[in-house]
Design an enzyme around this catalytic site. Structure first.
Site, PDB file in Angstrom:
ATOM      1  N   LYS A  20      33.417  22.565  10.986  1.00  9.33           N
ATOM      2  CA  LYS A  20      32.514  23.383  10.172  1.00  9.33           C
ATOM      3  C   LYS A  20      31.422  23.970  11.057  1.00  9.33           C
ATOM      4  O   LYS A  20      30.801  23.252  11.831  1.00  9.33           O
ATOM      5  CB  LYS A  20      31.866  22.530   9.073  1.00  9.33           C
ATOM      6  CG  LYS A  20      30.873  23.301   8.206  1.00  9.33           C
ATOM      7  CD  LYS A  20      30.293  22.445   7.108  1.00  9.33           C
ATOM      8  CE  LYS A  20      29.057  21.701   7.513  1.00  9.33           C
ATOM      9  NZ  LYS A  20      27.810  22.462   7.463  1.00  9.33           N
TER      10      LYS A  20
ATOM     11  N   ASP B   6      30.409  27.949   6.978  1.00  6.99           N
ATOM     12  CA  ASP B   6      29.476  27.507   5.925  1.00  6.99           C
ATOM     13  C   ASP B   6      28.233  28.397   5.907  1.00  6.99           C
ATOM     14  O   ASP B   6      27.184  28.024   6.425  1.00  6.99           O
ATOM     15  CB  ASP B   6      29.117  26.036   6.247  1.00  6.99           C
ATOM     16  CG  ASP B   6      28.174  25.412   5.244  1.00  6.99           C
ATOM     17  OD1 ASP B   6      28.030  25.945   4.134  1.00  6.99           O
ATOM     18  OD2 ASP B   6      27.573  24.377   5.586  1.00  6.99           O
ATOM     19  N   LEU B   7      28.370  29.601   5.318  1.00 10.44           N
ATOM     20  CA  LEU B   7      27.260  30.564   5.332  1.00 10.44           C
ATOM     21  C   LEU B   7      26.563  30.673   3.977  1.00 10.44           C
ATOM     22  O   LEU B   7      25.564  31.391   3.853  1.00 10.44           O
ATOM     23  CB  LEU B   7      27.766  31.945   5.794  1.00 10.44           C
ATOM     24  CG  LEU B   7      28.395  31.975   7.190  1.00 10.44           C
ATOM     25  CD1 LEU B   7      28.819  33.393   7.563  1.00 10.44           C
ATOM     26  CD2 LEU B   7      27.438  31.435   8.237  1.00 10.44           C
ATOM     27  N   LYS B   8      27.091  30.044   2.945  1.00 12.28           N
ATOM     28  CA  LYS B   8      26.420  29.943   1.623  1.00 12.28           C
ATOM     29  C   LYS B   8      25.837  31.279   1.158  1.00 12.28           C
ATOM     30  O   LYS B   8      24.626  31.413   0.972  1.00 12.28           O
ATOM     31  CB  LYS B   8      25.309  28.892   1.661  1.00 12.28           C
ATOM     32  CG  LYS B   8      25.768  27.478   1.996  1.00 12.28           C
ATOM     33  CD  LYS B   8      24.619  26.491   1.848  1.00 12.28           C
ATOM     34  CE  LYS B   8      25.013  25.062   2.115  1.00 12.28           C
ATOM     35  NZ  LYS B   8      25.352  24.767   3.516  1.00 12.28           N
ATOM     36  N   LEU B   9      26.710  32.267   0.942  1.00 21.02           N
ATOM     37  CA  LEU B   9      26.229  33.588   0.536  1.00 21.02           C
ATOM     38  C   LEU B   9      25.603  33.550  -0.865  1.00 21.02           C
ATOM     39  O   LEU B   9      26.106  32.851  -1.751  1.00 21.02           O
ATOM     40  CB  LEU B   9      27.385  34.600   0.558  1.00 21.02           C
ATOM     41  CG  LEU B   9      27.705  35.211   1.924  1.00 21.02           C
ATOM     42  CD1 LEU B   9      28.267  34.207   2.889  1.00 21.02           C
ATOM     43  CD2 LEU B   9      28.689  36.364   1.766  1.00 21.02           C
TER      44      LEU B   9
ATOM     45  N   ASP C 207      23.693  36.658  -3.194  1.00 16.38           N
ATOM     46  CA  ASP C 207      23.098  37.993  -3.330  1.00 16.38           C
ATOM     47  C   ASP C 207      23.747  38.647  -4.557  1.00 16.38           C
ATOM     48  O   ASP C 207      24.496  37.982  -5.283  1.00 16.38           O
ATOM     49  CB  ASP C 207      23.348  38.803  -2.034  1.00 16.38           C
ATOM     50  CG  ASP C 207      22.247  39.831  -1.767  1.00 16.38           C
ATOM     51  OD1 ASP C 207      21.879  40.558  -2.723  1.00 16.38           O
ATOM     52  OD2 ASP C 207      21.767  39.899  -0.627  1.00 16.38           O
TER      53      ASP C 207
ATOM     54  N   THR D 287      27.003  43.036  -2.840  1.00 14.12           N
ATOM     55  CA  THR D 287      26.625  42.664  -1.467  1.00 14.12           C
ATOM     56  C   THR D 287      27.398  41.436  -0.996  1.00 14.12           C
ATOM     57  O   THR D 287      27.863  41.365   0.145  1.00 14.12           O
ATOM     58  CB  THR D 287      25.103  42.428  -1.402  1.00 14.12           C
ATOM     59  OG1 THR D 287      24.460  43.617  -1.845  1.00 14.12           O
ATOM     60  CG2 THR D 287      24.634  42.092  -0.002  1.00 14.12           C
TER      61      THR D 287
ATOM     62  N   THR E 229      21.915  19.248  -2.278  1.00 15.77           N
ATOM     63  CA  THR E 229      21.622  17.809  -2.415  1.00 15.77           C
ATOM     64  C   THR E 229      20.227  17.463  -1.896  1.00 15.77           C
ATOM     65  O   THR E 229      19.757  16.352  -2.093  1.00 15.77           O
ATOM     66  CB  THR E 229      22.679  16.951  -1.682  1.00 15.77           C
ATOM     67  OG1 THR E 229      22.882  17.500  -0.389  1.00 15.77           O
ATOM     68  CG2 THR E 229      23.987  16.923  -2.435  1.00 15.77           C
TER      69      THR E 229
ATOM     70  N   GLY F 223      29.422  14.923  10.251  1.00 13.22           N
ATOM     71  CA  GLY F 223      28.817  15.413  11.478  1.00 13.22           C
ATOM     72  C   GLY F 223      28.548  14.293  12.455  1.00 13.22           C
ATOM     73  O   GLY F 223      29.396  13.899  13.254  1.00 13.22           O
ATOM     74  N   ARG F 224      27.314  13.759  12.367  1.00 10.92           N
ATOM     75  CA  ARG F 224      26.818  12.846  13.399  1.00 10.92           C
ATOM     76  C   ARG F 224      27.661  11.591  13.596  1.00 10.92           C
ATOM     77  O   ARG F 224      27.708  11.057  14.709  1.00 10.92           O
ATOM     78  CB  ARG F 224      25.368  12.478  13.097  1.00 10.92           C
ATOM     79  CG  ARG F 224      24.424  13.636  13.373  1.00 10.92           C
ATOM     80  CD  ARG F 224      23.113  13.478  12.676  1.00 10.92           C
ATOM     81  NE  ARG F 224      23.256  13.626  11.219  1.00 10.92           N
ATOM     82  CZ  ARG F 224      22.246  13.542  10.373  1.00 10.92           C
ATOM     83  NH1 ARG F 224      21.041  13.282  10.820  1.00 10.92           N
ATOM     84  NH2 ARG F 224      22.457  13.713   9.079  1.00 10.92           N
TER      85      ARG F 224
END
Ligand code: C5P
Length: 237
Positions: free
Chosen positions: A35, A62-65, A67, A71, A120, A212-213
């Site tokens: 990701k 993961d750009l979470k559009l 608008d 657009t 979250t 991730g970590r």
């Protein structure tokens, strides 16, 4: 029947292209995908994306559009020109059903289109402050938004491990849940509060785990990913 044979997507939370590529190389074959998010894409755009994509792993962009419908649809059509096309892209459900329908039309089945319900990081008090009705808590609002997302033609939502079961109950069995906040037993929770182990999230119905970590912070990321995958396989039975 699982959409992704290996449901583990590793969050490459770095702005370094070299670091992201090195992690991807090390993890290839041990994760279902990787990701990348706003920080990486704003810094390195198409060329950064392609450096990772060249490694041949599916990418969750993961750009979470969020608008107006026109657009968001235009933004997604531009992302669908990336080569290869990302495996997963996402929008905010709170953009409304017309926006989500426009997003689904723009993606046109070329990627999994996922909705972000309630971030979250927001508490019950935070969402009331932001104008959500106080008669429902964050979990209720997340469930309602997941239902709206399904009706608008999205493929799934991002949600906390604790909301998976409720969302699975409110949506069809094909509707995907992508779940962050995963910590293998015995690892540091860090800044995540509502956490679960990989196996328990899968048992609750999670389709994809964003981790991730627990992988990138390990001395041997491939070994950490491999151990997580074994936990997932045990949970799937
Ligand atoms: O390191 P860790 O496993 O906590 O990383 C989780 C990843 O999932 C990060 O990229 C984080 O931004 C993302 N994420 C999250 N919670 C959400 C949505 C995304 O932790 N609700």
């Amino acid at each position: 029947m699982h959409v992704f044979e290996n449901p583990v997507f590793c969050a490459l939370d770095t702005t370094s292209v070299d670091q992201a590529v090195n992690w991807t190389r090390a993890l290839k074959g041990h994760v279902g995908g990787v990701k990348i998010g706003l920080e990486f894409f704003y810094a390195h755009g198409r060329s950064g994306y392609q450096a990772i994509a060249r490694e041949g792993v599916p990418i969750f962009l993961d750009l979470k559009l969020h608008d107006i419908p026109n657009t968001v649809a235009g933004g997604l059509r531009a992302l669908m020109l990336l080569d290869p096309v990302p495996a997963i892209v996402n929008v905010h459900c709170s953009g409304g059903s017309a926006m989500m329908r426009a997003a689904a039309d723009a993606v046109d089945g070329r990627a999994k289109l996922i909705g972000v319900t309630i971030l979250t990081s927001l508490s019950d008090a935070d969402i009331v402050e932001a104008g959500f009705t106080a008669d429902k808590d964050t979990a209720d609002h997340a469930r309602a938004l997941a239902h709206l997302a399904q009706t608008a033609g999205l493929d799934g939502v991002v949600c906390s491990p604790h909301d998976v079961a409720g969302i699975k109950h409110a949506t069809s069995s094909q509707f995907l849940t992508i779940v962050p906040g995963i910590r293998p037993a015995g690892t540091d929770a860090g800044d995540q509060k509502r956490i679960a182990t990989p196996g328990s999230a899968i048992q609750a119905g999670a389709d994809i785990l964003v981790i991730g970590r627990a992988i990138t912070g390990a001395d041997d990321p491939a070994a950490a990913a491999h151990a997580i995958t074994r936990d997932v396989e045990t949970a799937r039975g």
